[in-house]
Design a protein around this motif. Sequence first.
Motif, PDB file in Angstrom:
ATOM      1  N   ASN A  23       3.501  20.651  11.988  1.00 24.23           N
ATOM      2  CA  ASN A  23       3.941  20.183  10.675  1.00 24.23           C
ATOM      3  C   ASN A  23       3.215  18.882  10.302  1.00 24.23           C
ATOM      4  N   VAL A  24       2.621  18.854   9.122  1.00 25.87           N
ATOM      5  CA  VAL A  24       1.843  17.695   8.676  1.00 25.87           C
ATOM      6  C   VAL A  24       2.804  16.629   8.146  1.00 25.87           C
ATOM      7  N   THR A  25       2.610  15.395   8.578  1.00 25.45           N
ATOM      8  CA  THR A  25       3.515  14.328   8.153  1.00 25.45           C
ATOM      9  C   THR A  25       2.807  13.403   7.157  1.00 25.45           C
ATOM     10  N   ALA A  26       3.621  12.667   6.400  1.00 19.28           N
ATOM     11  CA  ALA A  26       3.067  11.777   5.381  1.00 19.28           C
ATOM     12  C   ALA A  26       3.994  10.587   5.174  1.00 19.28           C
ATOM     13  N   ASP A  27       3.540   9.677   4.335  1.00 16.92           N
ATOM     14  CA  ASP A  27       4.301   8.487   3.981  1.00 16.92           C
ATOM     15  C   ASP A  27       5.607   8.890   3.294  1.00 16.92           C
ATOM     16  N   HIS A  28       6.743   8.368   3.779  1.00 18.82           N
ATOM     17  CA  HIS A  28       8.010   8.733   3.158  1.00 18.82           C
ATOM     18  C   HIS A  28       8.206   8.033   1.804  1.00 18.82           C
ATOM     19  N   LEU A  29       7.349   7.072   1.481  1.00 14.65           N
ATOM     20  CA  LEU A  29       7.421   6.461   0.146  1.00 14.65           C
ATOM     21  C   LEU A  29       6.291   6.968  -0.762  1.00 14.65           C
ATOM     22  N   ALA A  30       5.718   8.108  -0.396  1.00 23.54           N
ATOM     23  CA  ALA A  30       4.649   8.686  -1.213  1.00 23.54           C
ATOM     24  C   ALA A  30       5.132   8.881  -2.641  1.00 23.54           C
ATOM     25  N   GLY A  31       4.279   8.529  -3.578  1.00 20.22           N
ATOM     26  CA  GLY A  31       4.626   8.723  -4.982  1.00 20.22           C
ATOM     27  C   GLY A  31       5.361   7.552  -5.601  1.00 20.22           C
ATOM     28  N   VAL A  32       5.965   6.693  -4.785  1.00 21.04           N
ATOM     29  CA  VAL A  32       6.716   5.569  -5.371  1.00 21.04           C
ATOM     30  C   VAL A  32       6.211   4.205  -4.899  1.00 21.04           C
ATOM     31  N   ALA A  33       5.362   4.175  -3.882  1.00 21.16           N
ATOM     32  CA  ALA A  33       4.886   2.892  -3.363  1.00 21.16           C
ATOM     33  C   ALA A  33       3.871   2.288  -4.336  1.00 21.16           C
ATOM     34  N   ALA A  34       4.028   0.996  -4.602  1.00 17.26           N
ATOM     35  CA  ALA A  34       3.168   0.343  -5.590  1.00 17.26           C
ATOM     36  C   ALA A  34       1.716   0.262  -5.112  1.00 17.26           C
ATOM     37  N   ASP A  35       1.524   0.244  -3.797  1.00 15.47           N
ATOM     38  CA  ASP A  35       0.168   0.039  -3.273  1.00 15.47           C
ATOM     39  C   ASP A  35      -0.593   1.350  -3.084  1.00 15.47           C
ATOM     40  N   GLU A  36      -0.033   2.443  -3.577  1.00 16.72           N
ATOM     41  CA  GLU A  36      -0.605   3.755  -3.280  1.00 16.72           C
ATOM     42  C   GLU A  36      -1.809   4.076  -4.161  1.00 16.72           C
ATOM     43  N   ILE A  37      -2.844   4.680  -3.546  1.00 16.45           N
ATOM     44  CA  ILE A  37      -3.985   5.169  -4.319  1.00 16.45           C
ATOM     45  C   ILE A  37      -3.668   6.549  -4.875  1.00 16.45           C
ATOM     46  N   GLU A  38      -3.091   7.389  -4.039  1.00 18.93           N
ATOM     47  CA  GLU A  38      -2.683   8.714  -4.500  1.00 18.93           C
ATOM     48  C   GLU A  38      -1.566   9.225  -3.598  1.00 18.93           C
ATOM     49  N   ASP A  39      -0.731  10.097  -4.164  1.00 19.38           N
ATOM     50  CA  ASP A  39       0.390  10.670  -3.430  1.00 19.38           C
ATOM     51  C   ASP A  39      -0.135  11.479  -2.232  1.00 19.38           C
TER      52      ASP A  39
END
Lengths: 551, 172, 98
Positions: free
Chosen positions: A125-141
Amino acid sequence: MYRYDEFDHRLVAERVQQFRGQVGRRLSGELSEEEFRPLRLMNGLYLQLHAYMLRIAIPYGTLSARQLRMLATIARRYDKGYGHFTTRQNLQFNWVKLAEVPDLLADLARVEMHAMQTSGNCIRNVTADHLAGVAADEIEDSRIWAEIIRQWSTLHPEFSFLPRKFKVAVTGSPRDRAAIAVHDIGIRVVRNGAGEVGFAILVGGGQGRTPVIGTWIRDFLPRAELLNYLEAILRVYNLLGRRDNLYKARIKILVNAVGADAFRAMVEAEWATIRGGALALPEAEIARIRAYFAPPAYRALPTVDLASAVRDARDPAFAAWARTNVHPHKVAGYAAVTVSLKPHGGVPGDMTAEQMDALADLAERFSFGEIRATHEQNLVLADVEQAALPDLWRALGAAGLATANAGLLTDIICCPGLDYCNLANARSIPISQRIGQRFDDLARLHDIGPLKIKISGCINACGHHHVGHIGILGVEKHGAEAYQVSLGGSGDENAALGEIVGPSFSADAVVDAVETIVATYVGTRTADETFLDTYRRVGLKPFKEALYAAH
Amino acid sequence: MPLIRNGQPLADPWTMVADDAPLPAGAAIVSLARWLRDRDALLGRNQPIGIVLPPDQAVDELGPDLDRLGVVALEFRSFRDGRAYSQARLLRERYGYTGEIRATGQVLRDQLLFMERCGIDSFVLPNDSAVTAWSEAIREISVWYQPAADRRTWVVAARHGASALDGCAPAG
Amino acid sequence: MTANRLSDGAVVYFDAAGGWSLNFAEAATVSDRVAAEALLDRAMPAVKARLIIEPYLMEVALDTDGWRPTRERERIRAAGPTVRRDLGKQAEGFGFKG
């Protein structure tokens, strides 16, 4: 969030039928246990100490309220009324019956979920940032890419019998909340000089018996080439990874044996032959997947300074919770909320069916019906209006889900250990419970500040002890449980492996050891230093002296 | 042990020859070691010749001679050993090999589909019931999330049609 | 000798009557290596009949309350999770009291 189309639905339905056939052939005696074991493992079904355990995939940790309700139903219908969130954003049921598993999987498929590749020597199972989509410092979800990788890796004909299990994590931010440096492949979304979005690729990280921080092998990969490049890495590993020794079979051992430069050269040579080939991602597919992760319908709200709002809150209990469990959001007026699964004295990561139902309701009321599982065994409501935080806090409290300890000492990552697990050498849950009881004073916890304790019941390190600020590893010593303590580990963008402090402690003494470590930190820190800051400044020595002074 | 090729049971036209055994008349499969040692003599027989490629040998070893080989037999020494899946794909997709690729060793029902997708087209099966199971096993899944040597249409192509894939030349 | 039941994974013990019991207290004990190895042979019919899987021998010692598994792992298998006393054998009335 992603929704299945006709192809995804058909694949999962066919996989359930295939597994139903496999279970049938096992029960009829056509398959021996030896032959069946790899088949059940590839569908997440383990035999643990007391019963079968089924590990369900929560791709990159994202769940809908409807899915969480189905998990509650499954907990009641097929298990004993609870489930356990793991350090890989999955959910485990501990008491399932073999003959009922196909029906359970069919129920799961109705809400677009499965247990494929949650075990076995395949791409997990591939894991990712749990704040994906809402973190201000994000380049892309990061979930866009995690979903693309999930599909590519599912039932991959070439990579289903790798030398060993294979874990991939993706972060869309420079800040790493997905511990990518300790994965077989870590992927970070980056922007190059020309402003194009692509990926930096890291390989050969891992925990377990031989913990390794991964090595960057590519600074910038054009995004259409993501799957071609992953295929190149996996092919080199599948052909050359060791298969003679279980403990030397992970990709980190291969990277270390040939050297990072030579490994990179092999991957690049392989990539050169398939670059631009059949796996190159068409823009239309990237756009199709991205559309599922479009932001929800946020309301236009005034900007509120979260920190001052929390300071001004009249209820000190609410303020304490908001200080640790509420996180900034990229949209004005919103916040992300950690739902703690770490009540003091409880089992880290466990959640009852009633709590699942309650949280599903709260997610619909407060957060667009979506829930995230974190690798730290908590849940997150990612899109909460700041004005609704007090109401949410009260409702979470009523469900026993509002412990104000996110990121603090009692927010412990802990594997199931010898209470459930067939591989464990020692119990880990009782240690976390005793630490929770010992430090059951919120004011003191908040004064101690950010401190990550991570506990594993064996060398396989499911409890991530190598990257705990305080790591605790259970071992069996002369027939009794003993605990080795390490300090200074970190799983974030400044990843580091902990150093072992010295001889192991008994189950009783290890809680005192944590107390001594904390006292040493509090006595040594300068004004704003966190535990990790202090440790990095003063090193192991003062802690070691305090711990073993009496000996 | 029964052999099936392209889904059909058939009598094996090939003889597996041990390294120290004399060559029989007709089609023979020899080890890679014997092939590398006696290559010219083996070709000089003007009889069909195939080789066994062990899982720890690179497909490149065969490169220039591939079109002279009637069969490449891959070894699944244990069902856990997945190297032959990569070897098969490289043979088909990188080297364009069109001869027979044969799965030998521990060839289990639940792996036939993966093998077939990687370009293996003949299977030495443990018993006759496995022959019946083959056709079931190969049809259990009908959705392909990735392109492979079998050239079945993968999901991304099915979703967007061929036009979306323009400029993406097929590999191999 | 202990194993897990194929159907639900439950922990079972080979008993004096030659059957498989959920109750550790009913487990047959032997006192030497040769007899122990012979026990393993007696598990084979139940494996073939798809009743149990993965049989193995476990060490026990006699103390004032009777036989007791020497390893923590086996004490937990015989009782249930120590962190959930409401679940497993201990909750069903025949759990080993460690």
